[in-house]
Design a protein around this motif. Sequence first.
Motif, short mmCIF file in Angstrom:
data_model
loop_
_atom_site.label_atom_id
_atom_site.label_comp_id
_atom_site.label_asym_id
_atom_site.label_seq_id
_atom_site.Cartn_x
_atom_site.Cartn_y
_atom_site.Cartn_z
N LYS A 130 0.83 -1.21 0.00
CA LYS A 130 0.00 0.00 0.00
C LYS A 130 0.87 1.26 0.00
CE LYS A 130 -3.89 -2.07 2.51
NZ LYS A 130 -4.69 -2.02 3.75
N ILE A 131 0.32 2.31 -0.60
CA ILE A 131 1.03 3.57 -0.77
C ILE A 131 0.33 4.65 0.05
CG2 ILE A 131 1.78 5.28 -2.47
CD1 ILE A 131 1.43 2.91 -4.55
N TRP A 132 1.14 5.52 0.69
CA TRP A 132 0.60 6.52 1.61
C TRP A 132 1.26 7.88 1.38
CZ3 TRP A 132 -2.89 4.14 5.07
CH2 TRP A 132 -2.80 2.75 5.12
N THR A 133 0.45 8.95 1.45
CA THR A 133 0.97 10.32 1.44
C THR A 133 0.22 11.14 2.48
OG1 THR A 133 1.51 10.22 -0.91
CG2 THR A 133 1.37 12.39 0.08
N ALA A 134 0.98 11.82 3.33
CA ALA A 134 0.39 12.71 4.34
C ALA A 134 0.80 14.15 4.03
CB ALA A 134 0.87 12.32 5.73
N LYS A 135 -0.15 15.08 4.19
CA LYS A 135 0.09 16.51 3.98
C LYS A 135 0.08 17.19 5.35
CE LYS A 135 -2.22 20.54 1.90
NZ LYS A 135 -3.42 20.96 1.11
#
Length: 258
Positions: A130-135
């Motif tokens: 799984k791929i994750w991006t947090a801002k």
Amino acid sequence: MKKSLLFVAAMFAAVCANAQGTWNAVPSTAAVDDVVVPAGTPTEVATSEIQNAKVVLVDGGANWTVKSDPTAAETFVVDGKTFSKAYIQGGTNGVDGSLDKAGSTSAHVEFTPAVAGKVYVAAKYGKNKKIWTAKVPQSVIDAEELDYADMSAYATNVWGQYITADGGLNAEQTVTDADVYAALAYDVEPGNTYFFWVSGSKIMLCGLAFDTNGAGISNAVAEKANVNAPIYNLAGQRVNANFKGIAIQNGKKFVNVK
């Protein structure tokens, strides 16, 4: 005279803001197992290749090292950007929605833009990962309030998804026969740092690219911004209200003559 100089400065800043940059993570002279980033040391990379943004690689528990021979690597192209299939990799697996792996910080990329644009994260993506991006707003980072153990408060639309065969994203796993080389693209805004990682693995990072979406003179708004919002210079550094020159506030550029 001052106004003329400020206009020239605005023109120069607009040209810089339109610059595009592509960075391949593995130098052509590198060898397999070369250390790119030492364990536990956040390291800025791509300083010459990527303009108007800061790129930092982090792994709290192990080194980022070269994992494939660049002299034998093929290339792949996404939106006109060419990346090598040679990649680097940290040593600490990511976790679902978290950057804390048994007390160590997972391998991840931190991307801090000075202007709005689109970042491409080129990698060899595992079919089962799984791929994750947090801002994360700069105000949270400045206040040292960021909890790596739970990043869900800063979730983006690139959150816990799987790669598709054509390099897109899907909530369910659709690729079953091979990993995928892709450059995932998502929009970024100044005043934030974007954290990118993969759970159950380390990022097999090929490189990055940054497009500024045509940000230029039309975005150089000559107006005074909200004094209660943070102000940044074009390098993405926070400045106070007495800063003179081209500044960014609330995602907009303006000329501060104060």
